[in-house]
Write a protein that holds these residues in place. Structure first.
Motif, PDB file in Angstrom:
ATOM      1  N   ARG A 257     103.661  89.182 180.071  1.00  0.00           N
ATOM      2  CA  ARG A 257     104.738  88.319 180.553  1.00  0.00           C
ATOM      3  C   ARG A 257     105.989  88.576 179.732  1.00  0.00           C
ATOM      4  O   ARG A 257     105.908  88.904 178.547  1.00  0.00           O
ATOM      5  N   CYS A 258     107.138  88.395 180.360  1.00  0.00           N
ATOM      6  CA  CYS A 258     108.385  88.497 179.607  1.00  0.00           C
ATOM      7  C   CYS A 258     108.627  87.169 178.887  1.00  0.00           C
ATOM      8  O   CYS A 258     108.045  86.134 179.242  1.00  0.00           O
ATOM      9  N   VAL A 259     109.476  87.217 177.892  1.00  0.00           N
ATOM     10  CA  VAL A 259     109.780  86.019 177.114  1.00  0.00           C
ATOM     11  C   VAL A 259     110.311  84.923 178.033  1.00  0.00           C
ATOM     12  O   VAL A 259     109.966  83.749 177.876  1.00  0.00           O
TER      13      VAL A 259
ATOM     14  N   THR B  26     113.060  79.129 170.077  1.00  0.00           N
ATOM     15  CA  THR B  26     111.783  78.533 169.660  1.00  0.00           C
ATOM     16  C   THR B  26     110.614  79.364 170.175  1.00  0.00           C
ATOM     17  O   THR B  26     109.657  79.627 169.444  1.00  0.00           O
ATOM     18  N   VAL B  27     110.692  79.794 171.425  1.00  0.00           N
ATOM     19  CA  VAL B  27     109.640  80.635 172.000  1.00  0.00           C
ATOM     20  C   VAL B  27     109.537  81.946 171.233  1.00  0.00           C
ATOM     21  O   VAL B  27     108.434  82.407 170.908  1.00  0.00           O
TER      22      VAL B  27
ATOM     23  N   LEU C   4     106.286  83.421 169.282  1.00  0.00           N
ATOM     24  CA  LEU C   4     105.762  84.765 169.563  1.00  0.00           C
ATOM     25  C   LEU C   4     105.738  85.627 168.309  1.00  0.00           C
ATOM     26  O   LEU C   4     104.835  86.433 168.117  1.00  0.00           O
ATOM     27  N   SER C   5     106.703  85.446 167.440  1.00  0.00           N
ATOM     28  CA  SER C   5     106.736  86.179 166.178  1.00  0.00           C
ATOM     29  C   SER C   5     105.525  85.822 165.313  1.00  0.00           C
ATOM     30  O   SER C   5     104.909  86.698 164.696  1.00  0.00           O
TER      31      SER C   5
ATOM     32  N   TYR D  83     105.393  90.664 176.452  1.00  0.00           N
ATOM     33  CA  TYR D  83     104.282  90.455 175.523  1.00  0.00           C
ATOM     34  C   TYR D  83     102.967  90.566 176.261  1.00  0.00           C
ATOM     35  O   TYR D  83     102.870  90.257 177.448  1.00  0.00           O
ATOM     36  N   ARG D  84     101.957  91.004 175.533  1.00  0.00           N
ATOM     37  CA  ARG D  84     100.590  91.072 176.052  1.00  0.00           C
ATOM     38  C   ARG D  84      99.642  90.811 174.887  1.00  0.00           C
ATOM     39  O   ARG D  84     100.022  90.980 173.721  1.00  0.00           O
ATOM     40  N   LEU D  85      98.417  90.418 175.225  1.00  0.00           N
ATOM     41  CA  LEU D  85      97.413  90.230 174.188  1.00  0.00           C
ATOM     42  C   LEU D  85      97.094  91.573 173.553  1.00  0.00           C
ATOM     43  O   LEU D  85      96.919  92.568 174.255  1.00  0.00           O
ATOM     44  N   LYS D  86      97.033  91.605 172.256  1.00  0.00           N
ATOM     45  CA  LYS D  86      96.681  92.830 171.550  1.00  0.00           C
ATOM     46  C   LYS D  86      95.168  93.019 171.554  1.00  0.00           C
ATOM     47  O   LYS D  86      94.678  94.133 171.702  1.00  0.00           O
TER      48      LYS D  86
END
Length: 101
Positions: A38-40, A53-54, A58-59, A78-81
């Motif tokens: 998903r994008c931020v 904040t998001v 994510l950081s 972002y995606r699950l690593k």
């Protein structure tokens, strides 16, 4: 005088991952990422926080090794690593169910 207990590095690393997940908004984002990248902006709309904040949430997830990102133009996706983190969620749900009996 108490002696300091030495915690093995493995347990420190486990704690780091668990601390990163210890916020409802981050759990919501991880759950959403279980369905694909998903994008931020998508995650921001989902949790209802401002973009900064998001990005901070994510950081935290990225530093813990839970997610990875990829910049595409002006958007960051972002995606699950390590998708096996979802197994942990199933375990947590089992604990909640057992506590509610």
């Amino acid at each position: 005088m108490q002696s300091e207990i030495t915690v093995p590095r493995q347990f420190e690393e486990r704690a780091k991952v668990m601390k990163a997940m210890a916020h409802a908004s981050r759990l919501i984002m991880l759950d959403e990422l279980s369905r694909g990248e998903r994008c931020v902006c998508d995650l921001q709309a989902l949790v209802g926080h401002d973009i900064s904040t998001v990005s901070k949430h994510l950081s935290v997830l990225k530093k813990a090794g839970l997610v990875e990102d990829e910049r595409r133009g002006k958007q960051v996706y972002y995606r699950l690593k390590v998708p096996c983190i979802l197994n942990f969620f199933h375990c947590v749900e089992s604990v909640i169910a057992a506590n509610n009996r």
